[in-house]
Design an enzyme around this catalytic site. Structure first.
Site, PDB file in Angstrom:
ATOM      1  N   LYS C 199      17.492   9.987  17.929  1.00 51.97           N
ATOM      2  CA  LYS C 199      16.178  10.241  16.867  1.00 51.97           C
ATOM      3  C   LYS C 199      15.115  10.589  17.522  1.00 51.97           C
ATOM      4  O   LYS C 199      14.056   9.606  18.314  1.00 51.97           O
ATOM      5  CB  LYS C 199      16.307   9.890  15.951  1.00 51.97           C
ATOM      6  CG  LYS C 199      14.887   9.774  14.716  1.00 51.97           C
ATOM      7  CD  LYS C 199      14.960   8.887  13.849  1.00 51.97           C
ATOM      8  CE  LYS C 199      13.931   7.803  14.303  1.00 51.97           C
ATOM      9  NZ  LYS C 199      12.224   8.863  14.087  1.00 51.97           N
ATOM     10  N   GLU C 254       8.448  -5.442  16.387  1.00 53.88           N
ATOM     11  CA  GLU C 254       8.259  -5.367  14.853  1.00 53.88           C
ATOM     12  C   GLU C 254       9.423  -4.464  14.672  1.00 53.88           C
ATOM     13  O   GLU C 254      10.474  -4.792  14.210  1.00 53.88           O
ATOM     14  CB  GLU C 254       7.265  -4.647  14.644  1.00 53.88           C
ATOM     15  CG  GLU C 254       7.371  -5.397  12.879  1.00 53.88           C
ATOM     16  CD  GLU C 254       5.730  -4.193  11.894  1.00 53.88           C
ATOM     17  OE1 GLU C 254       4.505  -4.347  13.125  1.00 53.88           O
ATOM     18  OE2 GLU C 254       5.534  -4.603  11.163  1.00 53.88           O
ATOM     19  N   GLU C 273      13.844  -1.882  24.251  1.00 59.01           N
ATOM     20  CA  GLU C 273      12.602  -1.753  25.357  1.00 59.01           C
ATOM     21  C   GLU C 273      11.122  -1.601  23.758  1.00 59.01           C
ATOM     22  O   GLU C 273      10.834  -1.121  23.395  1.00 59.01           O
ATOM     23  CB  GLU C 273      12.584  -0.521  26.432  1.00 59.01           C
ATOM     24  CG  GLU C 273      12.370  -0.847  27.255  1.00 59.01           C
ATOM     25  CD  GLU C 273      10.902  -0.408  26.876  1.00 59.01           C
ATOM     26  OE1 GLU C 273      10.003  -1.270  26.911  1.00 59.01           O
ATOM     27  OE2 GLU C 273      10.100   0.587  27.139  1.00 59.01           O
ATOM     28  N   CYS C 307       3.675   0.525  27.209  1.00 61.49           N
ATOM     29  CA  CYS C 307       4.643  -0.139  26.562  1.00 61.49           C
ATOM     30  C   CYS C 307       4.001  -0.689  27.194  1.00 61.49           C
ATOM     31  O   CYS C 307       4.062  -2.214  27.223  1.00 61.49           O
ATOM     32  CB  CYS C 307       5.846  -0.494  26.075  1.00 61.49           C
ATOM     33  SG  CYS C 307       7.344   1.167  27.239  1.00 61.49           S
ATOM     34  N   GLU C 404      -1.232  -6.002  21.042  1.00 63.85           N
ATOM     35  CA  GLU C 404      -1.379  -4.269  21.786  1.00 63.85           C
ATOM     36  C   GLU C 404      -1.343  -3.648  21.264  1.00 63.85           C
ATOM     37  O   GLU C 404      -1.669  -3.791  19.916  1.00 63.85           O
ATOM     38  CB  GLU C 404       0.497  -5.052  21.816  1.00 63.85           C
ATOM     39  CG  GLU C 404       1.046  -3.230  22.525  1.00 63.85           C
ATOM     40  CD  GLU C 404       2.140  -2.889  22.826  1.00 63.85           C
ATOM     41  OE1 GLU C 404       3.069  -2.771  21.494  1.00 63.85           O
ATOM     42  OE2 GLU C 404       3.000  -2.378  23.342  1.00 63.85           O
TER      43      GLU C 404
END
Lengths: 311, 292, 494
Positions: C199, C254, C273, C307, C404
């Site tokens: 997806k 999360e 990841e 990230c 972040e």
């Protein structure tokens, strides 16, 4: 601490900071991806023309060849909107011939001196060569640094010699050739830039190379030097000029160098007072591209005078 | 050994757990009664609480950097030395296993396998890096290599059967790579693990590298699951415990691995190898430009 | 001699980054060949969603609708898994050298259409065309090329063990590198002989569906790869499907934790990841200009939607003033604007939602007393944009130093000693990446050893390669992508 060559090196490197080669190469790769179009392209090309030190440095140079070069310098192409080049750059013996053609035109006469290109003669001989060129009318002097002294860590000697040449120049502007291919590393190029700038006057230049060795100006060594100029300027307020020389043959390359200037030194260096291209075949490619932008048609090399490629 | 003097009352031992290189009771002062295979009272064993687990994690965390910095060669020697000691004292361990219901032959074989397994992992300590790490041929002007690092403090939950071989089989690969361990001994047969702790204490293994708790799984498994400073859990666990461990681990993205051998499989060579070492190392990749 | 380095007094006179030589627009004009509507890719064909629902994909650069995307419901996800399961036996049984040829084909077909894919990626996600052209698309092709060569060498992957495919793998990827993350996920899974249900992210589905066209052209057997599009619910269905042998997720910490909880009762293999808050550490002996470039590349690459972005700059006090002033000069020449312009350095923020998050966190930085610097720049009137932003006077406890942001926002902290740098760098639940800049070799190796991060960039930043394992420590996830190590995460070792 006694000033041994080793401590001198350590101190100088510590003072000016080191350079990471791969990082510099990555930085300049981004300049090469800039896409310059339309009016901005024409502006860049014309500016590059105006920054060119049109150069001939050959044993077979004659007063006749110098005359042709000077005419080209004054009127690069039959389009009158195209600016003159910045200077003609010749051997000392040709200075008075060049001066006779471009004197008073705004196009400067630059003379290489100091036993160009190797610099391998007595210091007093080098100085007297400088004085001679200036006496013959040179507006600018392109000297070579003492690479042997630099590589053996005799930095004071390198710097003192440059200072002596500055003095010998009198009113003439000085361009200090580092001969980057013989310094090899970017650390050395940065250190040598600072050594030179430390005794230069505002309006003097540092320059990559003589054009007589295998490796000349690249975007990467240009970047190391203009970052040194920037740091020196921000620290002292003294604006030193920059001249990449040798190896810049195409308009596309010249634009990339100018993008580097725009994004590193800013607008105040986008002028021939502070940035020059030491080149010969570059000029015609700039002219070809300017014509192409104007007419929309790609140009044949033999439309342009003094073209090396006439096939 | 001379026979006991007639009429002499034997001195019984108060089993304590081995935490931070010391023998301690549960901070709660709770114990649970353990009987031997005949049903006779054996001893009161510390019933460790989640606070004991917390203290053990602190001890393991304190020991961690020093243990991880030991050279692999040194870790190998320490594990080998431990095997030497267990071999010499295997009679005592076999006796304790038999006392809690193991058949003598099984217990003896288990000890032999356990000692051999320690030697197996002692040998791995300075070799797995060359198999798990790599130098990577990247396309740019960089030198790029991947090395392993220990994860940190790892929780180990030992099986009830075989209680000691299971514990040893799970401890050894985890500490071989420089992790430190907080282990929960078999709830049913905890005493051999206490004996093991006593042997660890006299081995060259620094205090705190292995900490062994005793107590009830239902009390301690949830804390193994949720204690965020435990970077991984290695458990011999049933379905419900697995789920609980995984649920709790999610909050701190803890690595959870299960020991899936059962019964006789623990005795087989397939219950050892590079896999359990790989499961408890992180891979770190470092880049550096190649220039002059 | 005047010193370049040991000055703390500011510049006496500044540099002029004005408009003397302004660049004309240089838009990339290649046709992205978009369809008005994209269906699901299941069983080798584009099929209408059984859910009957669709959603719009928006160009974040101008808020215009690009295409209508099918929304996969549970029945669609189920169909995708069935098609993958049907294909698995034959695909896994195919000799590795033949599987490898499909991957080589895919790499080549992607290279053929690189320009078109780059434009599509930029339109859909907002990243500068320079990056999609020079990084995302070529790197995606490189991943297929690299892994193609593994397919017939699997017996060398795990010494002493036999590596076998796991079965059907469910994969959910993020919106920051849509095509590249797809390549990272697909290539190793397929090389190992797995089948895939993947997806893409809701806001960036288009290049995955264009990629499906490549799979058709490559004649990849039907069902080996299936794409289901949609938002969080579709993702949960992909991750939670009972026939998935493994799931791989790239996205926020999360959501990663939620997936771990969702799958707690199963023995599903997982690769996670997740997020990061990387420290980029600059020592006083660093090559400063290259460090500045690395800092810029570390936080402004892809608008900071990375990230592993170097979002916390830790700078050694003796050079803090110098580094910050060089940074300020450097970001004055960053060009923010139309992502399709070849000269754009910072494109559009991926979505309105993400722009909101960045604004909220930046506001918190200002509120908590950090000092903000943004260079003068004109942002387009339509579309989602945010200027490059530096924060100084940041402490470890500021939200902007801990959370972040996933945007072009750098928090700058200082340190005095090596130990302090290590402590600050590791003072985070994350552990994805770190940067260190110093000329001292032994210090690099010490820092690399001490930093709790899966990737350490020394005197460089944000470098990637298919042969280089990538992945995190701690709450940045587990498992690796890339290299032999990444391949192993798609294997069952017998």
């Amino acid at each position: 601490m006694p000033q041994t060559p080793h401590t001198a090196h350590a101190r100088l490197l510590d003072e000016v900071g080191s350079v990471d080669q791969v990082g510099v190469e990555e930085r300049v790769a981004k300049f090469a991806t800039r896409s310059i179009k339309k009016a901005s392209k024409v502006w860049g090309l014309r500016t590059a023309v105006s920054m060119t030190d049109l150069t001939t440095l050959e044993g077979k140079d004659t007063p006749g060849k110098i005359e042709s070069l000077c005419r080209k310098a004054l009127r690069p192409h039959d389009d009158p909107d195209i600016p003159t080049v910045a200077a003609v750059c010749v051997y000392p013996s040709m200075v008075r011939h060049a001066k006779a053609h471009v004197g008073g035109s705004g196009v400067k006469v630059a003379s290489v001196a100091t036993a160009f290109p190797s610099g391998q003669t007595h210091y007093r001989t080098r100085l007297s060569e400088v004085r001679g060129a200036v006496a013959d009318g040179a507006d600018e002097v392109d000297m070579v640094i003492n690479r042997g002294a630099f590589l053996s860590g005799e930095y004071s000697r390198v710097q003192d010699e440059i200072a002596g040449v500055v003095e010998a120049c009198g009113p003439a502007a000085l361009k200090v050739i580092l001969e980057v291919s013989e310094l090899e590393t970017f650390d050395n190029i940065r250190m040598a830039s600072f050594l030179a700038m430390g005794v230069l006057r505002p309006g003097d230049f540092i320059k990559t190379s003589t054009g007589k060795t295998a490796l000349n100006a690249t975007l990467a060594n240009n970047q190391v030097m203009i970052e040194a100029i920037r740091d020196f300027f921000l620290d002292t307020g003294i604006a030193i000029g920059m001249k990449p020389a040798g190896g810049i043959k195409t308009a596309k390359q010249a634009l990339q160098f100018l993008i580097a200037v725009k994004e590193t030194l800013g607008d105040a260096w986008l002028t021939r007072r502070r940035y020059r291209f030491g080149a010969s075949s570059l000029l015609n490619d700039l002219l070809r591209q300017i014509e192409k932008e104007k007419t929309g048609a790609y140009q044949a090399p033999y439309y342009f005078s003094d073209a090396a490629e006439s096939y | 050994m001379s026979p006991p003097s007639p009429g002499r009352i034997p001195v019984t031992k108060t089993p304590k757990v081995y935490v931070g290189g010391a023998f301690v009771r549960s901070e709660s002062a709770r114990t649970f009664k353990v009987s031997d295979a005949t049903g006779a009272f054996f001893a009161n064993i510390p019933q460790c609480t989640r606070k004991d687990l917390r203290n053990a994690v602190e001890a393991a965390a304190k020991a961690g950097p020093g243990w991880a910095r030991r050279s692999p060669y040194n870790r190998a020697q320490i594990l080998y030395r431990l095997a030497e000691m267990l071999e010499a004292r295997s009679g005592e361990l076999v006796t304790s296993l038999v006392r809690f219901g193991a058949r003598e032959a099984d217990a003896a074989r288990g000890m032999a396998v356990g000692v051999d397994r320690l030697i197996h992992y002692a040998g791995w300590a300075d070799k797995y890096e060359q198999l798990l790490g790599s130098v990577n041929p990247v396309a740019s002007a960089h030198f790029n290599f991947t090395v392993t690092e220990p994860m940190g403090v790892v929780g180990v939950i030992a099986p009830d059967s075989p209680p000691l071989l299971g514990l040893l089989s799970m401890l050894a690969p985890v500490i071989a790579s420089g992790n430190t361990v907080v282990a929960l001994a078999s709830e049913k047969v905890p005493y051999p693990a206490i004996l093991l702790g006593e042997m660890l204490a006299t081995s060259d293994l620094p205090g705190g590298v292995v900490n062994i708790l005793t107590g009830f799984r239902r009390e301690l498994v949830p804390t193994f699951a949720t204690h965020a400073h435990l970077r991984a859990v290695y458990a011999a666990a049933g379905a419900d415990e697995r789920k609980a461990l995984r649920l709790g681990a999610a909050a701190s993205v803890k690595r959870v691995r299960f020991a899936d051998w059962s019964g006789k499989e623990w005795f087989s060579d397939s219950a050892q190898g590079l896999g359990p070492i790989r499961d408890f190392v992180e891979l770190k990749t470092t880049w550096h430009p190649i220039g002059s | 001699m005047p010193s370049a380095r040991k000055t703390s007094s500011g510049p006496r006179s500044g540099l002029i980054f004005g408009d003397l030589w302004e660049f004309d627009p240089a838009p990339e004009t290649a046709d992205p060949k978009l369809k008005a509507r994209y269906d699901l890719f299941i069983g080798g064909r584009f099929v209408r969603p059984r859910s009957g629902r669709t959603f719009d994909s928006i160009n974040p650069a101008n808020e215009a609708k690009l295409a209508e995307i099918a929304l996969a419901g549970p029945a669609d996800v189920d169909a995708a898994y069935r098609s993958a399961a049907d294909a698995f036996k034959a695909w896994a049984a195919l000799p590795g050298r033949e599987r490898g040829k499909y991957l080589y084909r895919i790499a080549r077909l992607l290279q053929d259409r690189a320009r078109e894919f780059a434009v599509a990626e930029t339109l859909d996600g907002g990243k500068p065309i320079r990056e999609s052209r020079d990084f995302d698309v070529p790197m995606a092709a490189a991943h297929f090329f690299y892994h193609a060569g593994w397919a017939d060498k699997l017996e060398y992957v795990a010494p002493g063990r036999i590596a076998r495919p796991l079965g059907v793998v469910g994969q959910v990827i993020p919106w920051n590198f849509p095509l590249l993350m797809l390549a990272w996920k697909l290539a190793p899974a397929l090389a190992m002989g797995n089948c895939v249900v993947l997806k893409p992210a809701e806001t960036t589905s288009i290049t995955a569906l264009k990629f499906a066209e490549i799979l058709q052209d490559a004649e990849l057997p039907a069902g080996v790869v299936n794409f289901v599009t949609g938002a969080g619910e579709t993702g949960a269905a992909v991750m939670g499907h009972p026939s998935a042998a493994k799931v791989a997720f790239t996205g926020s910490t999360e959501v990663g934790k939620a997936i771990m909880r969702q799958l707690a009762g199963t023995d599903r293999k997982m690769t996670m990841e997740l997020g990061g808050k990387a420290a980029n550490i600059v020592f006083d002996d660093a090559p400063i200009d290259q460090a500045v470039e690395g800092i810029v590349n570390g936080i402004f690459f892809n608008q900071g939607h990375v990230c592993c972005a170097g979002s916390r700059l830790l700078v050694h006090e003796p050079v803090a003033g110098q580094v910050i002033s060089k940074l300020r000069n450097r970001i004055r020449v960053l060009r923010v604007g139309d992502p399709l312009d070849k000269n754009t350095d910072l494109g559009a923020i991926n979505s309105r939602e993400q722009l909101g998050r960045i604004r909220r966190l930046v506001a918190s930085g200002v509120r908590e007393g950090a000092l903000m610097y943004q260079p003068p720049c004109r942002l387009p009137e339509r579309g989602y944009y945010f200027p490059p932003t530096l924060f100084t006077r940041v402490t470890q406890s500021h939200r902007i130093a801990r959370e972040e942001i996933f945007g072009p926002v750098l928090s700058i902290l200082t340190f005095r000693t090596v130990d302090e740098a290590i402590e600050k760098a590791n003072n985070t639940p994350y552990g994805l990446s770190a940067g260190v800049w110093t000329d001292k070799g032994s210090r690099i190796l010490r820092m690399s050893t001490e930093l709790k991060a899966g990737v350490v960039w020394a005197n460089t930043f944000n470098k990637f390669d298919p042969s280089s394992p990538f992945g995190g420590y701690r709450e940045s996830g587990f498992g690796r992508e890339g290299g032999r190590q990444g391949l192993l995460d798609y294997a069952h070792l017998a």
